[in-house]
Design an enzyme around this catalytic site. Structure first.
Site, PDB file in Angstrom:
ATOM      1  N   GLU A 264       0.789  -1.225   0.000  1.00  0.00           N
ATOM      2  CA  GLU A 264       0.000   0.000   0.000  1.00  0.00           C
ATOM      3  C   GLU A 264       0.827   1.284   0.000  1.00  0.00           C
ATOM      4  O   GLU A 264       0.634   2.177   0.830  1.00  0.00           O
ATOM      5  CB  GLU A 264      -0.965   0.001   1.195  1.00  0.00           C
ATOM      6  CG  GLU A 264      -2.007  -1.093   1.088  1.00  0.00           C
ATOM      7  CD  GLU A 264      -3.064  -1.050   2.187  1.00  0.00           C
ATOM      8  OE1 GLU A 264      -4.069  -1.740   2.044  1.00  0.00           O
ATOM      9  OE2 GLU A 264      -2.856  -0.334   3.199  1.00  0.00           O
TER      10      GLU A 264
ATOM     11  N   GLU B  44      -6.306  -8.013  -0.494  1.00  0.00           N
ATOM     12  CA  GLU B  44      -7.088  -7.786   0.722  1.00  0.00           C
ATOM     13  C   GLU B  44      -8.522  -7.450   0.334  1.00  0.00           C
ATOM     14  O   GLU B  44      -8.765  -6.765  -0.659  1.00  0.00           O
ATOM     15  CB  GLU B  44      -6.519  -6.623   1.546  1.00  0.00           C
ATOM     16  CG  GLU B  44      -5.133  -6.828   2.095  1.00  0.00           C
ATOM     17  CD  GLU B  44      -4.658  -5.645   2.941  1.00  0.00           C
ATOM     18  OE1 GLU B  44      -5.518  -4.802   3.320  1.00  0.00           O
ATOM     19  OE2 GLU B  44      -3.459  -5.553   3.212  1.00  0.00           O
TER      20      GLU B  44
END
Length: 723
Positions: free
Chosen positions: A392, A507
């Site tokens: 991320e 995710e």
């Protein structure tokens, strides 16, 4: 949670079902587990259907028992009327005749059906060493199906119902109804024969992207702590908000074990039974977040250095034992790549941002190199086929060209270690930086085995999320929510598979709202849910309709995303003694009925909800999976992205004038495992370093140069004199 009547749904429900949510990035609000909304909204399409499964798995979702047709047996012999006082020799003749008949039936069945199956299982590499194959179980050692090994020996493999003996001598029963089996032989510790289920190839066989499906789960919060996953340690130390502050406070608390309290967490949070349960749940991959401080820390960094590595090795061994593949994911970057609490330190990113941005990136490349060297060894390459190099990264702060330059340099560093082409080192997984998968369509065409990882969530989109999900237990379970994720995600994911290559959802969760203890950090900030979050922080009161709605939502998400890793397997109890973020726990949902017992039941969910469109055909271009053309990147695709980049954000000088390190330090290699019990024969455990030709040094400060006092907080620091 009490049932909500279907009539509670507004008159505009049908409109809401068919209307995708607004496109565009959401307001980040410093969430601890960030997401994105796809920036473009192409025509929705399904992800996978049962027909897209491998051809050898194209049968029914649940395996049917083997049937023996009556025609396989001889017709019943004619019977004669019994006589009284039959002579003894006639009785003996009758018994001999009966024995001959029984053998005539059994022997052909054995040699034509059972024996060939055993032979084929061994020839295909399925059976482990010193095993006996039992129908429906895969190989099991000692004892029959479901009986476990004899009490005076340890089995080296087993299927459903077998007894597993752990390193400490304790045992548990392995439960796997999907044809999976474990393999663990102390004399063959790198045996890759294990298989989690019948539709997943064993570790010693190739994984085929586009044909084999990733049914995965994250092991979040294990080696990189997050407050909402492991709340109790943070509750013990009020004021801690991330692993930096938690580690600092623990170090000061020597009376209660100091920083070594974290080692107890590494040792106990995820156990061998968890990995066995993951295999038994029909899953086949885990995504394993790891910190760079498994390798080392630098002065001023409070993290527990190096200790987690032995537990990472232990976990990789468990995954090998149960046939689970691992996507190793470097979750923390020096200086922080996103400023979220799961990067190590909450605040502002100092990776490719600010005065120490280049220097921190140099350290990041070094740690990626070390992990690559270890997992590329023959002992680990089949267990860890994918390396997620950075979790991320915040593209909106770092900048598109700067992040692209870094990804290109990381690609070069890794492929210089591994070489090019299928089987040479891991796939390299990059995150989309919350820019949406479509924005990466033309990234490095011709590159060798790059995966695009995206993290689609609804929880952080800023909506009130008040449409009911508990709308009954039938076909309408889940209300608007299942169709919404199909509309929102399936088309983009499938388009990326066609335009970029292998694309996965690293995710996602059942968090359709943003409720949950510490989900948005400590203290919880900016919760937007329009109802009472208490309803979603204690699952013990959830109704059958609520669970049915969440189950349909999970199945729709899985179907829309295709290859996925749920975030996360386990949420720890808070000091209240319960899981207070239950929407994010796969294990809890599995135990209580809102996660599917078999993930394959998700296939076709979007189509059943009326969301239709082109379906990904399962075929990638050869170069995208390490075949012909892999590694042939055109210069025109790289010339615009030099390393280091010419400029980075939040500094007023060229990047060439910023502090850097020199590559003259001593390299810290990762150690191989210590085998216990010791094998009776010589075993090569590796040296932690795959490519001996890679002799470059480690980054280290340049003698005589000055650096800002804190490389994690140097955005506004003065630029030191150039060395």
């Amino acid at each position: 949670m009490a049932d909500r009547p279907v009539s509670a749904v507004s008159d505009n429900l049908e409109t809401a079902i068919h209307t995708p949510l607004p496109a565009g990035d959401y307001d980040l609000l410093d969430p601890p587990r960030a997401s994105y909304l796809e920036s473009d909204t192409p025509t929705p399409r399904d992800s996978f259907t049962p027909s897209s499964l491998p051809s050898n798995n194209s049968g029914p979702l649940l395996p049917e028992p083997t049937k023996l047709e009556l025609s396989e047996f001889p017709e019943e012999l004619p019977r004669t009327a019994p006589r009284r006082r039959r002579p003894l020799f006639l009785i003996l003749v009758g018994l001999v005749t009966l024995a001959i008949i029984v053998l005539a039936i059994i022997l052909p069945v054995y040699f034509t059906v059972i024996k060939p199956k055993q032979r084929n299982a061994h020839a295909d590499g399925i059976a482990g060493p010193s095993t006996t194959t039992h129908a429906g179980d895969g190989p099991v050692g000692g004892g029959g199906s479901g009986d476990g090994p004899p009490s005076n020996s340890k089995a080296t493999s087993g299927g459903d119902g077998s007894t597993v003996t752990k390193d400490d001598g304790s045992t548990f029963t392995y439960m796997n109804k999907f044809g999976g089996y474990w393999v663990s032989d102390p004399n063959d510790p790198f045996n890759n024969n294990a298989r989690p289920n019948s539709w997943t190839p064993p570790l010693n066989r190739s994984w085929t992207w586009g044909k084999d499906r990733v049914f995965g789960v994250n092991l979040g919060g294990l080696f990189v702590l997050e407050p909402f996953i492991s709340p109790a340690p943070f509750q013990k130390y009020p004021g801690s908000v991330d692993e930096w502050t938690l580690s600092t406070m623990m170090r000061a608390d020597t009376a209660n074990g100091g920083i070594n309290q974290l080692e107890e967490h590494y040792d106990t949070f995820i156990t061998e039974e968890d990995i066995a349960e993951i295999a038994g749940a029909g899953l086949n991959w885990v995504r394993l977040p790891v910190p760079y401080w498994a390798i080392e820390t630098w002065p001023g960094e409070p993290f527990l250095a190096q200790t987690s590595w032995k537990y990472i090795l232990r976990l990789l061994g468990w995954c090998r034992k149960y046939g689970i593949r691992v996507k190793l994911d470097l979750h923390t970057i020096p200086g922080s790549q996103n400023g979220y609490n799961h990067s190590g330190k909450l605040g502002r990113p100092n990776f490719l941002n600010g005065v120490m941005g280049i220097a921190n990136a140099q350290r990041a490349l070094y740690y990626m190199r070390i992990f690559t060297q270890f997992i590329s060894q023959p002992q680990y390459k089949d267990v860890v086929p994918v390396f997620g190099i950075m979790n991320e990264a915040l593209l909106s702060t770092i900048g598109r060209s700067q992040l692209t330059s870094f990804y290109l340099e990381a690609y070069n560093v890794i492929r210089n270690v591994t070489g090019i082409g299928e089987g040479n080192g891991p796939y390299i997984s990059i995150h989309d930086g919350f820019a949406g998968v479509s924005s990466w369509a033309d990234f490095l065409p011709g590159a060798d085995r790059i995966i695009l990882d995206t993290h689609p969530y609804l929880a952080f989109d800023g909506s009130s999320a008040t449409s009911p999900i508990d709308t009954g237990t039938g076909n309408n379970a889940g209300g608007v929510w299942p169709r919404q994720v199909c509309n929102r995600w399936a088309a983009g994911i499938n388009g990326s598979r066609s335009n970029f290559g292998v694309t996965v959802a690293g995710e996602f969760s059942n968090g359709f709202n943003d409720c949950g203890l510490y989900l948005k950090g400590i203290p919880g900030r900016g919760v937007t849910y329009g109802g009472d979050c208490a309803d979603w922080e204690d699952s013990s009161n959830w109704s059958a309709a609520t669970k049915a709605g969440l189950l349909k939502f999970a199945q729709a998400s899985m179907d829309a995303l295709g290859d996925f890793y749920f975030w996360t397997w386990k949420i720890g109890n808070s000091t209240a003694g319960i899981v207070e973020t239950p929407l994010w726990s796969y294990q809890l949902g599995l135990q209580n009925g809102w996660m599917p017992k078999d993930p394959r039941t998700s296939l076709g969910t979007c189509a059943s909800l009326g969301v239709s469109g082109p379906i990904f055909d399962g075929n990638f271009q050869s170069w995208q999976t390490g075949g012909a053309g892999a590694g042939t990147i055109a210069p025109s695709a790289t010339s615009r992205f030099p390393w280091p980049p010419a400029s980075i954000s939040n500094v007023g000088v060229p990047a060439s004038l910023l502090p850097t390190y020199t590559a003259t330090g001593t390299v810290a290699t990762l150690s191989p495992p210590t085998l216990s019990p010791s094998p009776t024969k010589s075993v090569d455990v590796g040296k932690g370093w795959f490519n001996a030709q890679d002799t470059a040094g480690a980054p280290t400060p340049i003698a005589g140069c000055t650096y800002p006092s804190d490389a994690w907080d140097a955005i506004d620091a003065a630029v030191p004199p150039t060395c």
